[in-house]
Motif scaffolding. Structure first.
Motif, short mmCIF file in Angstrom:
data_model
loop_
_atom_site.label_atom_id
_atom_site.label_comp_id
_atom_site.label_asym_id
_atom_site.label_seq_id
_atom_site.Cartn_x
_atom_site.Cartn_y
_atom_site.Cartn_z
N ASP A 199 38.52 41.11 45.85
CA ASP A 199 38.18 41.06 47.27
C ASP A 199 38.67 42.28 48.03
OD1 ASP A 199 40.89 40.61 47.30
OD2 ASP A 199 40.79 38.64 48.25
N GLY A 200 39.20 43.27 47.31
CA GLY A 200 39.63 44.51 47.95
C GLY A 200 41.08 44.53 48.40
N ALA A 201 41.80 43.45 48.25
CA ALA A 201 43.22 43.42 48.64
C ALA A 201 44.03 44.32 47.71
CB ALA A 201 43.76 42.00 48.58
N GLU A 202 44.99 45.05 48.29
CA GLU A 202 45.82 45.96 47.52
C GLU A 202 47.28 45.52 47.57
OE1 GLU A 202 45.26 49.94 48.91
OE2 GLU A 202 43.27 50.14 47.99
N TYR A 203 47.93 45.62 46.43
CA TYR A 203 49.33 45.26 46.31
C TYR A 203 50.05 46.42 45.65
CZ TYR A 203 47.40 40.56 46.94
OH TYR A 203 46.73 39.46 47.41
N ARG A 204 51.18 46.83 46.21
CA ARG A 204 51.93 47.94 45.65
C ARG A 204 53.27 47.44 45.11
NH1 ARG A 204 52.63 53.35 45.25
NH2 ARG A 204 50.59 53.79 46.19
N ALA A 205 53.67 48.00 43.98
CA ALA A 205 54.96 47.64 43.39
C ALA A 205 55.45 48.78 42.52
CB ALA A 205 54.82 46.37 42.55
N GLU A 206 56.74 48.73 42.19
CA GLU A 206 57.32 49.73 41.29
C GLU A 206 56.92 49.46 39.85
OE1 GLU A 206 61.49 49.61 41.90
OE2 GLU A 206 61.40 50.26 43.99
N SER A 207 56.75 48.16 39.49
CA SER A 207 56.45 47.79 38.11
C SER A 207 55.41 46.67 38.09
CB SER A 207 57.71 47.33 37.37
OG SER A 207 58.70 48.33 37.37
N VAL A 208 54.70 46.58 36.95
CA VAL A 208 53.68 45.55 36.76
C VAL A 208 53.90 44.87 35.42
CG1 VAL A 208 51.21 45.08 36.50
CG2 VAL A 208 51.98 46.78 38.17
N VAL A 209 53.87 43.53 35.42
CA VAL A 209 53.82 42.76 34.18
C VAL A 209 52.41 42.23 34.05
CG1 VAL A 209 54.67 40.77 32.89
CG2 VAL A 209 56.26 42.11 34.29
N LEU A 210 51.73 42.66 33.00
CA LEU A 210 50.34 42.27 32.78
C LEU A 210 50.31 41.13 31.78
CD1 LEU A 210 47.40 42.97 33.44
CD2 LEU A 210 47.48 44.71 31.65
N ALA A 211 50.27 39.90 32.30
CA ALA A 211 50.39 38.69 31.47
C ALA A 211 49.05 37.98 31.38
CB ALA A 211 51.46 37.77 32.02
N VAL A 212 48.09 38.66 30.76
CA VAL A 212 46.75 38.10 30.59
C VAL A 212 46.34 38.26 29.13
CG1 VAL A 212 46.10 38.64 32.97
CG2 VAL A 212 45.60 40.30 31.15
N PRO A 213 45.38 37.46 28.65
CA PRO A 213 44.91 37.62 27.28
C PRO A 213 44.35 39.03 27.06
CG PRO A 213 44.14 35.54 28.19
CD PRO A 213 44.74 36.30 29.32
N ILE A 214 44.62 39.61 25.89
CA ILE A 214 44.23 41.00 25.69
C ILE A 214 42.71 41.19 25.73
CG2 ILE A 214 46.31 41.56 24.40
CD1 ILE A 214 44.57 41.64 21.86
N GLN A 215 41.94 40.14 25.43
CA GLN A 215 40.49 40.30 25.46
C GLN A 215 39.95 40.42 26.87
OE1 GLN A 215 39.59 38.13 21.22
NE2 GLN A 215 38.35 37.49 22.92
N THR A 216 40.79 40.14 27.88
CA THR A 216 40.35 40.29 29.27
C THR A 216 40.72 41.65 29.85
OG1 THR A 216 42.37 39.35 30.26
CG2 THR A 216 40.66 37.80 29.59
N LEU A 217 41.42 42.49 29.10
CA LEU A 217 41.84 43.79 29.64
C LEU A 217 40.67 44.65 30.08
CD1 LEU A 217 44.82 44.83 27.32
CD2 LEU A 217 44.88 43.70 29.54
N PRO A 218 39.51 44.63 29.40
CA PRO A 218 38.39 45.46 29.86
C PRO A 218 37.86 45.09 31.24
CG PRO A 218 38.10 44.91 27.55
CD PRO A 218 39.24 44.08 28.05
N ARG A 219 38.26 43.93 31.78
CA ARG A 219 37.85 43.56 33.13
C ARG A 219 38.58 44.41 34.18
NH1 ARG A 219 39.10 39.40 35.35
NH2 ARG A 219 37.16 38.80 36.40
N ILE A 220 39.66 45.06 33.76
CA ILE A 220 40.52 45.80 34.70
C ILE A 220 40.35 47.30 34.45
CG2 ILE A 220 42.88 46.16 35.49
CD1 ILE A 220 43.55 43.36 34.40
N ALA A 221 40.18 48.06 35.53
CA ALA A 221 40.11 49.52 35.43
C ALA A 221 41.52 50.08 35.58
CB ALA A 221 39.20 50.08 36.53
N PHE A 222 41.95 50.88 34.61
CA PHE A 222 43.30 51.44 34.61
C PHE A 222 43.25 52.94 34.87
CE2 PHE A 222 43.53 47.63 32.02
CZ PHE A 222 44.74 47.05 32.39
#
Length: 434
Positions: A243-266
């Motif tokens: 929805d366009g919301a932005e969140y900023r942080a020093e660190s990220v824990v990516l706790a999702v199934p690895i097969q869903t990683l292509p849904r995210i642009a890095f």
């Protein structure tokens, strides 16, 4: 609304919940972004057919140290599945009825032979893996190893179906090391391993433990937050949702199934080894179906053919003149969980007189936030993919049952990996001594 935090945790399954708790307890400002409208990830206790039923992950065991510690921490007990009184199985050519002891006896020697070197390959299953020791095993197919065993055709058919059940998927490309590690972690005893897989549920369901962990953290939970991009720069990371919301942080824990990683642009892109692991995915691409049969039947277990749409059945509850049964199959698209007639036809191959009344399930494979059931490794995963997945990627740490040591594929593995990810972030944040 404050969208600036110390750590952003993506996903509110057991890995995300645990990481959020640990980091918040350490004084970090934590936001948990969850695409669904609930916690639990691939565990989901929901009311269906008049009972609260586990649509996803279910069983735990005291040989799983991390989930066991959490149950003790929150004073949550166990709810044993019923002890089977009857057994049915497909011997490769016909259906057989007998006792559970007879079925387990047929599986005993084949599994002993198959897993004979489990403790040699995994002397310390929770320790970092010895790539040199694994080199001769991680490229080997489980099915090829089964084919080499000096066992009769009936036992071979049962063994193939047994491990198809454990993988919740087809085993042609299944890693032999996945089977060895599961057995090694129960001290080389395949029967204890299977007990851990399908015997003890959490009292109050997986929801009870998930809610206990959530209640024990001051983290800020945002639901319906479907993460679509993570951009890293010198100051931290910006996480953007659909929805366009932005969140900023020093660190990220990516706790999702690895097969869903292509849904995210890095930005920057993840390493090639990580992208390749996500593209290849895991083998847990099967199904779990709940159904009721007419009458209150003695507890039973049934093992069908490895290529059946449902190859395993286990009765769980008796209520209101009905018996509630779980069925598992290796291909989520081979059967519709709501197709009661199809469930009936398959069950009747083993239990001729059973009348199926209704059936339900959730397609985790078609769930865009899961795309798999429990993660089971392909050939080469432990040596080619896991080391890269477990490394930090700038400010990102990947957590979850997919990337766990030890009990990968279980709630325990999700918790284990989350503890490691949270600890790594906290250590990295400590000031350097001069």
């Amino acid at each position: 609304m404050d969208n600036i935090h110390d750590v952003i945790v993506i996903g509110a399954g057991f890995a995300g919940l645990t990481a959020a708790r640990e980091l918040a307890h350490a004084g970090k400002r934590v936001a948990v972004l969850e695409a669904r409208d609930r916690i639990g990830g691939r565990t989901w206790l929901d009311e269906r057919m008049g009972l609260n039923l586990e649509l996803g992950g279910t069983w735990v065991h005291w040989t799983q140290p991390h989930v066991w510690a959490e149950l003790r921490r929150y004073g949550i007990g166990l709810a044993p599945s019923p002890t089977p009184q009857n057994a049915y199985w497909w011997n490769g050519t016909r259906a057989v009825a007998g006792s559970p002891d007879e079925l387990f006896e047929l599986l005993d020697r084949p599994n002993e032979l198959l897993a004979a070197r489990s403790r040699e390959v995994f002397p310390q299953p929770f320790a970092p893996l010895d790539s040199t020791l694994l080199a001769d095993f991680d490229g080997v197919s489980l099915l090829d190893e089964i084919d080499l065993l000096p066992i009769p055709a009936e036992q071979r058919a049962l063994l193939e179906s047994f491990w198809t059940l454990n993988f919740n998927g087809r085993i042609e490309d299944a890693a032999f090391t996945q089977a060895l590690r599961w057995v090694a972690i129960t001290n080389g005893d395949w029967k204890v391993m299977f007990e851990a897989c399908a015997t003890y549920k959490i009292a109050g369901g997986t929801k009870a433990l998930a809610e206990a962990i959530q209640a024990d953290t001051a983290a800020d939970f945002r639901f319906g937050a479907d993460v679509r991009s993570i951009d890293q720069d010198g100051d931290g990371a910006v996480v953007t949702t659909a929805d366009g919301a932005e969140y900023r942080a020093e660190s990220v824990v990516l706790a999702v199934p690895i097969q869903t990683l292509p849904r995210i642009a890095f930005t920057p892109a993840l390493p090639v080894a990580v992208e390749s692991a996500a593209e290849q995915g895991q083998l847990g691409l099967g199904t779990k179906v709940w159904f009721t049969i007419e009458g209150e039947h003695p507890a039973f277990v049934a093992l069908g053919g490895a290529d059946w749409p449902l190859n395993f059945f286990q009765s769980e509850y008796v209520a209101d003149g009905k018996t509630f049964v779980i069925g598992f199959g290796p291909d989520a698209h081979a059967i519709d969980p709501a197709d009661t007639a199809a469930v009936q036809r398959i069950l009747n191959r083993l239990v001729p007189d059973a009348k199926v009344l209704e059936s339900v399930g959730h397609s985790w494979v078609d769930d865009e936030y899961a795309q798999e059931t429990w993660p089971m490794h392909r050939i080469g995963f432990l040596t080619e993919s896991l080391p890269a997945l477990q490394q930090p990627h700038g400010r990102i740490r990947i957590a979850g049952s997919d990337v766990a040591d030890g009990w990968g594929g279980f709630i325990d593995g999700a918790i284990d990996s989350a503890l490691k990810a949270a600890r790594a972030i906290l250590i990295a944040a400590q000031p350097v001594a001069v």
